[in-house]
Design an enzyme around this catalytic site. Structure first.
Site, short mmCIF file in Angstrom:
data_model
loop_
_atom_site.label_atom_id
_atom_site.label_comp_id
_atom_site.label_asym_id
_atom_site.label_seq_id
_atom_site.Cartn_x
_atom_site.Cartn_y
_atom_site.Cartn_z
CG MET A 102 -7.16 5.60 6.01
SD MET A 102 -8.00 4.16 6.66
CE MET A 102 -7.15 3.95 8.21
CE LYS A 103 -5.51 4.10 -2.01
NZ LYS A 103 -6.36 4.24 -3.21
CG HIS A 136 -6.38 0.19 0.60
ND1 HIS A 136 -5.86 -0.94 0.05
CD2 HIS A 136 -6.45 1.10 -0.41
CE1 HIS A 136 -5.64 -0.75 -1.23
NE2 HIS A 136 -5.99 0.48 -1.55
CG ASN A 184 -2.12 -1.91 -2.93
OD1 ASN A 184 -2.79 -2.94 -2.95
ND2 ASN A 184 -2.45 -0.83 -3.63
CD GLU A 185 -2.23 -2.11 -7.06
OE1 GLU A 185 -1.60 -1.25 -7.70
OE2 GLU A 185 -3.47 -2.08 -6.92
CG ASN A 237 -4.78 -5.59 -1.50
OD1 ASN A 237 -5.58 -6.52 -1.52
ND2 ASN A 237 -5.07 -4.39 -2.01
CG HIS A 273 -9.90 -4.10 -9.43
ND1 HIS A 273 -10.97 -3.40 -8.95
CD2 HIS A 273 -8.87 -3.87 -8.57
CE1 HIS A 273 -10.62 -2.76 -7.85
NE2 HIS A 273 -9.36 -3.04 -7.59
CD GLU A 301 -8.15 -2.92 -4.13
OE1 GLU A 301 -8.25 -2.41 -5.27
OE2 GLU A 301 -7.17 -2.74 -3.39
CD1 TRP A 350 -12.05 0.45 -5.83
CD2 TRP A 350 -11.62 -0.61 -3.91
NE1 TRP A 350 -11.06 1.15 -5.17
CE2 TRP A 350 -10.78 0.52 -3.98
CE3 TRP A 350 -11.52 -1.42 -2.77
CZ2 TRP A 350 -9.86 0.86 -2.98
CZ3 TRP A 350 -10.61 -1.09 -1.78
CH2 TRP A 350 -9.80 0.04 -1.88
O1 9MR Z 1 -10.59 3.77 -6.17
C1 9MR Z 1 -9.44 4.47 -5.77
C2 9MR Z 1 -9.50 5.88 -6.31
O2 9MR Z 1 -10.61 6.57 -5.80
C3 9MR Z 1 -8.21 6.60 -5.96
O3 9MR Z 1 -8.22 7.86 -6.58
C4 9MR Z 1 -7.00 5.81 -6.44
C5 9MR Z 1 -5.71 6.48 -6.02
O4 9MR Z 1 -5.65 6.63 -4.63
O5 9MR Z 1 -7.03 4.49 -5.92
C6 9MR Z 1 -8.18 3.76 -6.26
O6 9MR Z 1 -8.15 2.51 -5.62
C7 9MR Z 1 -7.18 1.56 -6.06
C8 9MR Z 1 -6.69 0.80 -4.85
O7 9MR Z 1 -6.17 1.69 -3.90
C9 9MR Z 1 -5.63 -0.22 -5.23
N1 9MR Z 1 -6.13 -1.11 -6.27
C10 9MR Z 1 -6.71 -0.47 -7.43
C11 9MR Z 1 -7.79 0.52 -7.01
C12 9MR Z 1 -8.46 1.16 -8.22
O8 9MR Z 1 -7.54 1.90 -8.93
#
Ligand code: 9MR
Length: 391
Positions: A102-103, A136, A184-185, A237, A273, A301, A350
């Site tokens: 969903m990004k 997300h 996010n972040e 988040n 994490h 996560e 996660w």
């Molecule tokens: O786990 C996710 C990975 O599969 C994707 O390739 C990446 C980019 O879209 O994002 C990872 O998830 C992240 C999350 O969206 C935000 N926090 C950190 C997570 C781990 O990198």
């Protein structure tokens, strides 16, 4: 004798001039009824035997044990093609978050060409199996399509791009997604400032959103999301709350400021994490401070790396497994103890199986961060988490 025989073959009697008369039932119909009765008896007996309450032990699960939702990040590939993955998800969890589907880079890879199919697979699965769906995310400085990274436009053009992205996706999933990580972040690790305009997005500290939209873009992201789906709960988040220091201070200031201004923020996501050497006092203190904001608190996560030193020869010994298990237990206990029940949005890992963790490929190392091993078997980490949810 003859009369008794006829009586036995009868199902119904009538009266005629106050005398009973009997309608004899054909023999074949009688046999059908006998057979049907026998079948019913056999089925009832079978049900009794298979009933879990009589013979099978009841096995505890995360979702049945936790007094709040238990979630996992989920990939569409996992649910569509892997029965083990599906089985663990449906047995243990009642909430899910899309891992990447969903990004922005997935939902609109080319300008105006929307691609919701991967997200739809996840959201549809959640609806079909009655899991809570956490979206997300809308706004992140990563996972952006090239057309956005290369976009040339003035401030109003950037604002339109930003608003269109949020509102197109929020509208597409309106009513199907319970909550969203809206931003996010957005905060830097080193100084607690917003990821800013002075640095390129590629180096991990910059954000094109802050660069083109000014510091109040976060508030507007929440407003745009709320306009499009007023029923969804909206979260900020981020990671690193357990470090304390300026990053945590900034996060608290940010969310409290939004709340006090009446911006529609419902909660804060604490990604968690973490690794095996984490300072547990930092976790407790962060949970307390997040709870004191009055917002919902989502451990959003969670994973616990056991090889933060990138040791190529590491062995996942029993001692390491037990240490990881104790930490999972501690986190569940600390969450229950420090976050009031009404503010607990849940704990989300996660992914749940070591084979699907982002950590080994991202850091190019061996690691075992999750509650299930690479063959989907429960690890000591799982039992630690379960214990932390109960005791
Ligand atoms: O786990 C996710 C990975 O599969 C994707 O390739 C990446 C980019 O879209 O994002 C990872 O998830 C992240 C999350 O969206 C935000 N926090 C950190 C997570 C781990 O990198």
């Amino acid at each position: 004798m003859q009369r008794r025989k006829i009586l036995r073959l009868c199902t119904k009697s009538y009266t005629f001039k106050h005398k009973p008369i009997f309608i004899p039932m054909p023999a074949c119909l009688k046999s059908y009824i006998c057979l049907a009765l026998l079948a019913c008896l056999l089925i009832a007996e079978g049900c009794k035997k298979n009933s879990p309450s009589t013979t099978q032990p009841v096995v505890a699960t995360l979702k049945a044990t936790a007094p709040f939702p238990m979630g996992s990040a989920i990939t569409s590939n996992g649910i569509l093609s892997n029965y083990f993955y599906q089985g663990v998800l449906l047995t243990e969890y009642n909430s899910m978050t899309a891992d990447y589907e969903m990004k922005f880079d997935i939902t609109e890879p080319k300008r105006g060409a929307f691609n919701y199919a991967p997200g739809d697979a996840i959201v549809g699965f959640a609806a079909q199996h009655h899991l809570r769906m956490h979206g997300h995310n809308f706004i992140w400085h990563q996972a952006l399509p090239d057309w956005v990274l290369n976009f040339q436009g003035d401030t109003p053009a950037w604002e339109t791009l930003f608003k269109t992205h949020i509102q197109s996706e929020a509208t597409h999933y309106k009513g199907q997604v319970a909550s969203w990580d809206v931003v996010n972040e957005a905060i830097r690790d080193d100084n607690g400032q917003l990821r800013n305009q002075d640095v390129s997005p590629g180096d991990g500290t910059g954000s094109i959103w802050r660069q083109h939209l000014g510091p109040d873009y976060i508030a507007r992201a929440f407003q745009y999301a709320h306009e499009a789906d007023p029923g969804a709960l909206l979260f900020y988040n981020d990671y690193g709350q357990e470090w304390g220091g300026v990053k945590l201070d900034s996060m608290i200031a940010l969310v409290t400021g939004l709340k006090n201004r009446g911006i529609p923020i419902s909660g804060i996501g604490m990604q968690m994490h973490i690794d095996i050497n984490v300072d547990t006092a930092g976790i407790t203190s962060a949970l307390k401070r997040l709870a004191a904001t009055g917002l919902l608190v989502h451990i959003s996560e969670l994973d616990i790396s056991v090889n933060p030193g990138n040791d190529p020869n590491i062995v996942f010994t029993s001692a390491l497994q037990l240490k990881q298990s104790a930490l999972y237990q501690f986190i569940a206990e600390s969450y229950r103890k420090n976050v009031p029940a009404a503010q607990r949005y849940g704990i989300t890992t996660w992914e749940f199986c070591d084979a699907d963790s982002w950590i080994p490929p991202f850091f190019n190392r061996k690691d075992w961060p999750l509650p299930f091993d690479a063959t989907y078997k429960k690890k000591p980490a799982y039992f630690g988490l379960l214990k932390g949810l109960t005791n």
